[in-house]
Scaffold this motif. Structure first.
Motif, PDB file in Angstrom:
ATOM      1  N   VAL A 238       0.866  -1.186   0.000  1.00 25.63           N
ATOM      2  CA  VAL A 238       0.000   0.000   0.000  1.00 25.63           C
ATOM      3  C   VAL A 238       0.901   1.235   0.000  1.00 25.63           C
ATOM      4  O   VAL A 238       1.787   1.374   0.858  1.00 25.63           O
ATOM      5  CB  VAL A 238      -0.926   0.013   1.235  1.00 25.63           C
ATOM      6  CG1 VAL A 238      -1.789   1.274   1.240  1.00 25.63           C
ATOM      7  CG2 VAL A 238      -1.807  -1.233   1.240  1.00 25.63           C
ATOM      8  N   ARG A 239       0.644   2.136  -0.955  1.00 27.71           N
ATOM      9  CA  ARG A 239       1.453   3.352  -1.087  1.00 27.71           C
ATOM     10  C   ARG A 239       0.609   4.565  -0.713  1.00 27.71           C
ATOM     11  O   ARG A 239      -0.504   4.744  -1.237  1.00 27.71           O
ATOM     12  CB  ARG A 239       1.979   3.495  -2.507  1.00 27.71           C
ATOM     13  CG  ARG A 239       2.732   4.802  -2.793  1.00 27.71           C
ATOM     14  CD  ARG A 239       3.252   4.818  -4.207  1.00 27.71           C
ATOM     15  NE  ARG A 239       4.240   3.752  -4.390  1.00 27.71           N
ATOM     16  CZ  ARG A 239       4.723   3.394  -5.598  1.00 27.71           C
ATOM     17  NH1 ARG A 239       4.271   4.002  -6.694  1.00 27.71           N
ATOM     18  NH2 ARG A 239       5.612   2.432  -5.687  1.00 27.71           N
ATOM     19  N   VAL A 263       3.611  -6.748   9.199  1.00 33.39           N
ATOM     20  CA  VAL A 263       4.285  -5.893   8.232  1.00 33.39           C
ATOM     21  C   VAL A 263       5.646  -6.481   7.892  1.00 33.39           C
ATOM     22  O   VAL A 263       6.398  -6.896   8.783  1.00 33.39           O
ATOM     23  CB  VAL A 263       4.441  -4.460   8.791  1.00 33.39           C
ATOM     24  CG1 VAL A 263       5.156  -3.565   7.778  1.00 33.39           C
ATOM     25  CG2 VAL A 263       3.088  -3.884   9.146  1.00 33.39           C
ATOM     26  N   GLU A 264       5.946  -6.523   6.595  1.00 36.38           N
ATOM     27  CA  GLU A 264       7.280  -6.937   6.172  1.00 36.38           C
ATOM     28  C   GLU A 264       8.278  -5.805   6.406  1.00 36.38           C
ATOM     29  O   GLU A 264       9.287  -5.973   7.085  1.00 36.38           O
ATOM     30  CB  GLU A 264       7.267  -7.317   4.693  1.00 36.38           C
ATOM     31  CG  GLU A 264       8.656  -7.632   4.152  1.00 36.38           C
ATOM     32  CD  GLU A 264       8.740  -7.491   2.643  1.00 36.38           C
ATOM     33  OE1 GLU A 264       9.891  -7.501   2.137  1.00 36.38           O
ATOM     34  OE2 GLU A 264       7.698  -7.369   1.987  1.00 36.38           O
ATOM     35  N   LYS A 265       7.997  -4.656   5.844  1.00 30.93           N
ATOM     36  CA  LYS A 265       8.847  -3.488   6.046  1.00 30.93           C
ATOM     37  C   LYS A 265       8.101  -2.232   5.604  1.00 30.93           C
ATOM     38  O   LYS A 265       7.097  -2.312   4.882  1.00 30.93           O
ATOM     39  CB  LYS A 265      10.154  -3.596   5.276  1.00 30.93           C
ATOM     40  CG  LYS A 265       9.985  -3.607   3.768  1.00 30.93           C
ATOM     41  CD  LYS A 265      11.306  -3.523   3.005  1.00 30.93           C
ATOM     42  CE  LYS A 265      12.246  -4.630   3.357  1.00 30.93           C
ATOM     43  NZ  LYS A 265      13.506  -4.584   2.553  1.00 30.93           N
ATOM     44  N   VAL A 278       5.243   6.984   1.319  1.00 38.96           N
ATOM     45  CA  VAL A 278       5.508   5.864   2.232  1.00 38.96           C
ATOM     46  C   VAL A 278       4.901   4.602   1.632  1.00 38.96           C
ATOM     47  O   VAL A 278       3.713   4.575   1.288  1.00 38.96           O
ATOM     48  CB  VAL A 278       4.926   6.122   3.633  1.00 38.96           C
ATOM     49  CG1 VAL A 278       5.217   4.938   4.551  1.00 38.96           C
ATOM     50  CG2 VAL A 278       5.490   7.411   4.226  1.00 38.96           C
ATOM     51  N   ASN A 279       5.731   3.553   1.509  1.00 32.01           N
ATOM     52  CA  ASN A 279       5.277   2.250   1.026  1.00 32.01           C
ATOM     53  C   ASN A 279       5.196   1.284   2.203  1.00 32.01           C
ATOM     54  O   ASN A 279       6.205   1.025   2.876  1.00 32.01           O
ATOM     55  CB  ASN A 279       6.226   1.692  -0.033  1.00 32.01           C
ATOM     56  CG  ASN A 279       6.152   2.462  -1.335  1.00 32.01           C
ATOM     57  OD1 ASN A 279       5.105   2.997  -1.685  1.00 32.01           O
ATOM     58  ND2 ASN A 279       7.263   2.528  -2.059  1.00 32.01           N
ATOM     59  N   PHE A 280       3.990   0.751   2.418  1.00 31.64           N
ATOM     60  CA  PHE A 280       3.769  -0.236   3.481  1.00 31.64           C
ATOM     61  C   PHE A 280       3.720  -1.624   2.836  1.00 31.64           C
ATOM     62  O   PHE A 280       2.789  -1.933   2.075  1.00 31.64           O
ATOM     63  CB  PHE A 280       2.457   0.040   4.216  1.00 31.64           C
ATOM     64  CG  PHE A 280       2.390   1.388   4.893  1.00 31.64           C
ATOM     65  CD1 PHE A 280       2.798   1.535   6.212  1.00 31.64           C
ATOM     66  CD2 PHE A 280       1.920   2.500   4.213  1.00 31.64           C
ATOM     67  CE1 PHE A 280       2.722   2.766   6.842  1.00 31.64           C
ATOM     68  CE2 PHE A 280       1.839   3.727   4.840  1.00 31.64           C
ATOM     69  CZ  PHE A 280       2.253   3.864   6.160  1.00 31.64           C
ATOM     70  N   ARG A 281       4.699  -2.452   3.143  1.00 32.60           N
ATOM     71  CA  ARG A 281       4.737  -3.818   2.617  1.00 32.60           C
ATOM     72  C   ARG A 281       4.260  -4.766   3.722  1.00 32.60           C
ATOM     73  O   ARG A 281       4.909  -4.891   4.768  1.00 32.60           O
ATOM     74  CB  ARG A 281       6.142  -4.215   2.182  1.00 32.60           C
ATOM     75  CG  ARG A 281       6.668  -3.446   0.979  1.00 32.60           C
ATOM     76  CD  ARG A 281       8.015  -4.024   0.562  1.00 32.60           C
ATOM     77  NE  ARG A 281       8.619  -3.272  -0.516  1.00 32.60           N
ATOM     78  CZ  ARG A 281       9.818  -3.557  -1.046  1.00 32.60           C
ATOM     79  NH1 ARG A 281      10.523  -4.586  -0.559  1.00 32.60           N
ATOM     80  NH2 ARG A 281      10.307  -2.822  -2.009  1.00 32.60           N
TER      81      ARG A 281
END
Length: 322
Positions: A238-239, A263-265, A278-281
């Protein structure tokens, strides 16, 4: 002399009196059915009538046949009777649907249904079940790879996903034993990744550190929720564009890991003159879908453009450690 009356309240005495009772002609207990001669039937009938009147406390029921034979009417005779009664009532002649051989009920012939499809949208009841919906979904296949015996320093989702490439990932999980389960969205991508590493993945060639890749044993069904998520372009990334500069990394982690989301990172990037991105992986598409739904309804994030981003495992072509 009639036998003495037995005390019906005393069960043992009553059964003893019943066993000692015998008919005078010695035919007690002989059934009256299955005799071919009419005279034998008549004699049994008379004997049963005479013996039944001589007993006061025990009654013996005997099946007796009639002297006269019953003649069943034929189908033609029944039809004639029905026609005569219908004529008397002023009705049209009809044929009685009676089967004399088996005695089974003959159901009426159903009226053939129309070939036209029913308008089921505006009906409360239907005349038929209707045609079933075609099942055009592909057969479920194996979509899981297992990376075995990972070193302690590699037992984290971000480290495991750095080894994966060639397809969109639905979820990743790492067991305490050191085995990582990676679930692809496409079975073909899963098979291609497995075929690329028949001898395992070299983590450190100098130290000869290698992990092996296996295919899952059971098929993985694609749920309707996952199918819908993929159809609208969902991914596990999700960006958010236009994040406030005052938001710290700890606050980003707190909002991402709420409600037990894994969350991965989180990758935070800022270039002067451009909005903060911000990128939520996440470790799974399901967590990413729930996070985006919560973020777009949050008043503090309503000024941000929140969309799904491309899964880095889809565009990666080999081993990477970004």
């Amino acid at each position: 002399m009639s036998p003495p009356l037995a005390d019906v309240d005393d069960t043992a005495a009553f059964m003893a009196a019943a066993r000692s009772f015998k008919l005078e002609d010695g035919s007690y207990g002989t059934p009256a059915v299955g005799v071919d001669s009419d005279d034998a039937l008549t004699d049994d009938h008379d004997a049963s009538q005479s013996n039944a009147g001589s007993v006061e406390d025990v009654e013996v029921a005997t099946v007796a046949a009639s002297d006269e034979l019953i003649e069943f009417p034929t189908e033609k005779a029944v039809s004639a009777v029905v026609d005569d009664s219908n004529k008397g009532l002023g009705l049209e002649p009809s044929v009685a649907a009676i089967t004399l051989d088996s005695g089974a009920h003959t159901p009426a012939t159903e009226t053939p249904q129309s070939d036209m499809e029913e308008d089921r949208e505006h009906l409360a009841t239907f005349k038929s079940w209707g045609a079933p919906v075609a099942r055009d979904k592909p057969t479920a296949k194996v979509r899981r790879v297992i990376i075995k015996d990972l070193p302690t320093s590699w037992r984290s989702p971000d480290k495991v996903l750095s080894l994966i490439h060639g397809g969109v990932i639905e979820s990743v999980s790492v067991a305490p034993s050191g085995n990582a389960h990676v679930l692809f969205c496409d079975p073909a991508d899963c098979k291609a990744f497995f075929n690329k590493y028949p001898n395992g993945i070299d983590l450190d060639k100098e130290r000869k550190l290698t992990v092996f890749v296996d295919m899952g044993e059971d098929v993985d069904v694609i749920s309707s929720t996952l199918s819908f998520s993929l159809s609208v372009g969902s991914s596990r990334v999700v960006r958010a564009v236009g994040v406030d500069m005052e938001v710290t990394m700890n606050e980003l982690v707190k909002v991402a890991t709420a409600n037990s989301r894994k969350v991965e990172k989180i990758i935070d990037s800022y270039v002067p003159g451009y909005p903060r991105t911000v990128n939520f992986r996440f470790c799974g598409i399901a967590d990413a879908v729930r996070f985006r739904a919560a973020l777009v309804r949050n008043e503090d994030w309503e000024h941000c453009n929140v969309q799904y981003a491309t899964d880095p495992c889809e565009v990666a072509t080999g081993y990477h450690t970004d």
